[in-house]
Scaffold this motif. Sequence first.
Motif, mmCIF file in Angstrom:
data_model
loop_
_atom_site.group_PDB
_atom_site.id
_atom_site.type_symbol
_atom_site.label_atom_id
_atom_site.label_comp_id
_atom_site.label_asym_id
_atom_site.label_seq_id
_atom_site.Cartn_x
_atom_site.Cartn_y
_atom_site.Cartn_z
ATOM 1 N N GLU A 193 0.992 -1.055 0.308
ATOM 2 C CA GLU A 193 0.202 0.019 -0.009
ATOM 3 C C GLU A 193 1.103 1.126 -0.064
ATOM 4 O O GLU A 193 1.533 1.543 0.825
ATOM 5 N N ALA B 292 -1.669 1.215 -4.828
ATOM 6 C CA ALA B 292 -1.087 0.128 -4.276
ATOM 7 C C ALA B 292 -0.030 -0.257 -5.276
ATOM 8 O O ALA B 292 -0.201 0.005 -6.360
ATOM 9 N N THR C 293 -9.191 1.668 -6.312
ATOM 10 C CA THR C 293 -7.521 1.844 -6.150
ATOM 11 C C THR C 293 -6.842 1.761 -7.450
ATOM 12 O O THR C 293 -7.118 0.968 -8.203
#
Length: 81
Positions: free
Chosen positions: A26, A32, A70
């Motif tokens: 992360e 990430a 993400t």
Amino acid sequence: MVENFLYEYAKLIADFPDKIKVERVELGENFAEIIVYADKVDTGKLIGKDGKMINAIKTVIIGFKAKDATSYRVTVKAIEE
């Protein structure tokens, strides 16, 4: 989810699938890095000629943003023995 996909896909491509390892790091909120560790022989296969294979893998991972906000960075590293 993304890690599992990369792990299974890398195992299909690799000559030494038992050496494949995937790690998620992360780096910040909604960002990430996924590191794929492979044998030196297999790193070339995972990156591909002119980076075409790794770019195709990154394109597939971009599709995961529809379900998960993400952003991912994918890195392929050779296992040092």
